[in-house]
Design a protein around this motif. Structure first.
Motif, PDB file in Angstrom:
ATOM      1  N   HIS A   1      -1.713   7.216  -2.764  1.00 33.39           N
ATOM      2  CA  HIS A   1      -3.052   7.544  -2.277  1.00 33.39           C
ATOM      3  C   HIS A   1      -3.136   8.946  -1.655  1.00 33.39           C
ATOM      4  O   HIS A   1      -3.938   9.770  -2.079  1.00 33.39           O
TER       5      HIS A   1
ATOM      6  N   CYS B   1      -9.502   7.248   5.538  1.00 36.17           N
ATOM      7  CA  CYS B   1      -9.163   5.876   5.921  1.00 36.17           C
ATOM      8  C   CYS B   1      -8.981   5.731   7.434  1.00 36.17           C
ATOM      9  O   CYS B   1      -9.268   4.683   7.999  1.00 36.17           O
TER      10      CYS B   1
ATOM     11  N   TRP C   1      -2.357  -6.901   8.594  1.00 40.58           N
ATOM     12  CA  TRP C   1      -1.420  -5.789   8.546  1.00 40.58           C
ATOM     13  C   TRP C   1      -0.480  -5.844   9.750  1.00 40.58           C
ATOM     14  O   TRP C   1      -0.874  -6.274  10.837  1.00 40.58           O
TER      15      TRP C   1
ATOM     16  N   TYR D   1      -3.681  -0.494 -11.724  1.00 41.75           N
ATOM     17  CA  TYR D   1      -2.820   0.632 -11.369  1.00 41.75           C
ATOM     18  C   TYR D   1      -2.354   1.300 -12.657  1.00 41.75           C
ATOM     19  O   TYR D   1      -1.709   0.671 -13.509  1.00 41.75           O
TER      20      TYR D   1
ATOM     21  N   TYR E   1       0.859  -1.182   0.000  1.00 44.30           N
ATOM     22  CA  TYR E   1       0.000   0.000   0.000  1.00 44.30           C
ATOM     23  C   TYR E   1       0.893   1.228   0.000  1.00 44.30           C
ATOM     24  O   TYR E   1       1.680   1.434   0.922  1.00 44.30           O
ATOM     25  N   SER E   2       0.780   2.050  -1.017  1.00 48.19           N
ATOM     26  CA  SER E   2       1.610   3.248  -1.142  1.00 48.19           C
ATOM     27  C   SER E   2       0.849   4.487  -0.692  1.00 48.19           C
ATOM     28  O   SER E   2      -0.112   4.906  -1.326  1.00 48.19           O
ATOM     29  N   HIS E   3       1.300   5.091   0.430  1.00 56.73           N
ATOM     30  CA  HIS E   3       0.718   6.364   0.853  1.00 56.73           C
ATOM     31  C   HIS E   3       1.068   7.466  -0.150  1.00 56.73           C
ATOM     32  O   HIS E   3       0.333   8.442  -0.290  1.00 56.73           O
TER      33      HIS E   3
ATOM     34  N   CYS F   1     -11.347   0.198   1.366  1.00 51.43           N
ATOM     35  CA  CYS F   1     -10.572   0.054   0.123  1.00 51.43           C
ATOM     36  C   CYS F   1     -11.507  -0.165  -1.070  1.00 51.43           C
ATOM     37  O   CYS F   1     -11.293   0.395  -2.155  1.00 51.43           O
TER      38      CYS F   1
ATOM     39  N   GLU G   1      -1.432  -6.172  -6.728  1.00 52.66           N
ATOM     40  CA  GLU G   1      -1.706  -5.835  -5.324  1.00 52.66           C
ATOM     41  C   GLU G   1      -3.188  -5.531  -5.130  1.00 52.66           C
ATOM     42  O   GLU G   1      -3.768  -5.861  -4.091  1.00 52.66           O
TER      43      GLU G   1
ATOM     44  N   ILE H   1      -6.486  -7.292  -2.666  1.00 53.89           N
ATOM     45  CA  ILE H   1      -7.599  -6.664  -1.944  1.00 53.89           C
ATOM     46  C   ILE H   1      -8.900  -7.372  -2.305  1.00 53.89           C
ATOM     47  O   ILE H   1      -9.740  -7.656  -1.439  1.00 53.89           O
TER      48      ILE H   1
ATOM     49  N   HIS I   1     -11.836   0.828  -5.043  1.00 54.58           N
ATOM     50  CA  HIS I   1     -11.292  -0.217  -5.913  1.00 54.58           C
ATOM     51  C   HIS I   1     -12.357  -1.155  -6.484  1.00 54.58           C
ATOM     52  O   HIS I   1     -12.033  -2.064  -7.251  1.00 54.58           O
TER      53      HIS I   1
END
Length: 427
Positions: free
Chosen positions: A237, A248, A322, A276, A232-234, A266, A296, A300, A270
């Motif tokens: 997002h 979130c 997580w 992506y 998960y890339s902050h 999510c 990825e 989810i 999504h």
């Protein structure tokens, strides 16, 4: 007869003085760096603008050519800004953000920070990487640590001193024999009780220092960066797509914990975004492995039990395990709502530049000292002169409101309202 013992002492003391002087200079340089990291780095870089302006070359800009004005600014930015157009312009440039006052910093500490900044700016941008894989932006984060060198040098000096004392003892015996004086057989230094006692004391002090230092650091995990089950890339997002943190982590506004969002959060996006698009560029893990963003997203779907081809849930969902990054001891009370809602503290203050992180890491050490320093310098939104409306959460502090109206004070810190009292966080 030549007094060899006096000669040995002079040589030994000179060497020790040189060593202490070198260590003192090293500590002075580290002080500036440490103060910068603890108080300035969350908003400032040396080479680039962050929440505040880049600090490189600061002493050649605006009013900062005068060190006294730097002291006034650091100790009370709001007051300084009322009579200075340059800093008022900075406030406008950085969207109304005003620097926190640091009235607890002495002029010597401020000088140390300025010296560190100027030294770093002169050295030029470095390519040192932080645990999140980004460059430090020119800040010299990892200066060469000479602690081992100084330790070895101290050990060598100690051995030389013992050898010279032994030589002195042998020379004294030879001189006594030549003069016909009765002499006692010299005791080897490894059997000499004085030497052994001294060595034990030195080892006790050194060992005690490192034991205490290690004990203080127990449970701290600054720069901890675990690999999560889903990449998960902050940066993608919260950075590129500018999704509000509270979307979130809604618990941060009204609860003790910020909470980890459920997979349903999510799926709000999504359910329609299944690939992506690469808007933030290619994604990479810390080890340099490229990440397939679309794959990825499929993870989810698997956790949510979502069939992307049929656009429906299968009922075969499972939780995402997580890995928690930020942990506080059980005896510490911390409320996100108290800081985010009442205190208006920005996420970046504690979590760093989260909008630039692909894989999140622990930015601050979250130690007691770190929290206390923040409480001592951070102002609370009391409102003030000129009809400025403050946070009604603080309306019960009538004394401070009256003092602000009467001009006796221009701000109130967390420390003033009991933010450093033990029972605030430990009860």
């Amino acid at each position: 007869m030549i007094d060899h013992r006096a000669t040995v002492k002079r040589i030994l003391f000179s060497a020790l003085f040189f060593l202490l002087l070198s260590v003192g200079n090293k500590l002075s340089a580290q002080d500036g760096k440490a103060i910068f990291q603890n108080n300035c780095a969350s908003c400032h870089s040396v080479f680039k603008d962050l929440t505040g302006p880049a600090l490189g070359g600061v002493t050649s800009r605006g009013p900062w050519t005068d060190r006294k004005k730097i002291y006034e600014w650091v100790h009370n930015p709001s007051k300084f800004m009322t009579t200075d157009q340059y800093t008022a312009g900075l406030k406008q440039k950085f969207n109304g953000v005003v620097m926190t006052s640091f009235d607890a910093l002495s002029t010597k500490e401020i000088d140390a920070v300025i010296d560190y900044v100027e030294k770093t700016a002169k050295a030029g941008p470095s390519t040192t990487t932080t645990p999140n894989g980004n460059t430090t932006g020119g800040q010299v984060m990892d200066e060469k640590d000479n602690s081992i060198l100084y330790g070895v040098l101290t050990l060598i000096l100690a051995v030389v001193a013992l050898i010279m004392l032994q030589v002195n003892s042998n020379l004294k015996k030879l001189a006594d024999d030549k003069d016909g004086l009765p002499a006692y057989e010299p005791i080897p230094f490894y059997r000499n009780k004085s030497y052994i006692t001294l060595l034990v004391l030195v080892l006790f002090v050194i060992g005690g220092f490192y034991i205490v230092k290690g004990a203080i650091g127990l449970g701290r995990s600054q720069n901890y960066q675990p690999e999560q089950p889903i990449f998960y890339s902050h940066k993608v997002h919260a950075g590129v797509n500018q999704i509000n943190c509270l979307y979130c982590h809604g618990g941060a506004m009204e609860g003790k914990s910020a909470n980890i969002p459920s997979v349903n959060i999510c799926m709000n996006c999504h359910m329609t975004i299944s690939e992506y698009s690469g808007t933030a560029g290619k994604l990479f893990r810390e080890d340099g492995t490229e990440v397939n963003g679309t794959e990825e997203i499929k993870k989810i779907y698997a956790a949510a039990g979502w069939d992307a081809s049929k656009k429906q849930y299968t009922g075969e969902a499972h939780e995402i395990s997580w890995t928690k990054i930020h942990n506080l001891p059980d005896h510490v009370f911390f409320s996100h709502a108290q800081h985010v809602n009442a205190g208006k503290v920005q996420c970046q203050t504690c979590h760093g530049e989260i909008t630039k992180m692909d894989e999140v890491y622990q930015f601050a050490d979250l130690s007691m000292g770190w929290c206390i320093n923040c409480h001592r310098t951070t102002k609370v939104n009391f409102g003030g002169k000129g009809g400025e409306e403050g946070n009604k959460f603080y309306s019960i502090y009538k004394k401070y409101h009256d003092e602000i109206k009467e001009g006796k004070r221009d701000s109130v810190t967390v420390n003033d309202i009991g933010g450093t009292e033990c029972q605030k966080c430990h009860y």
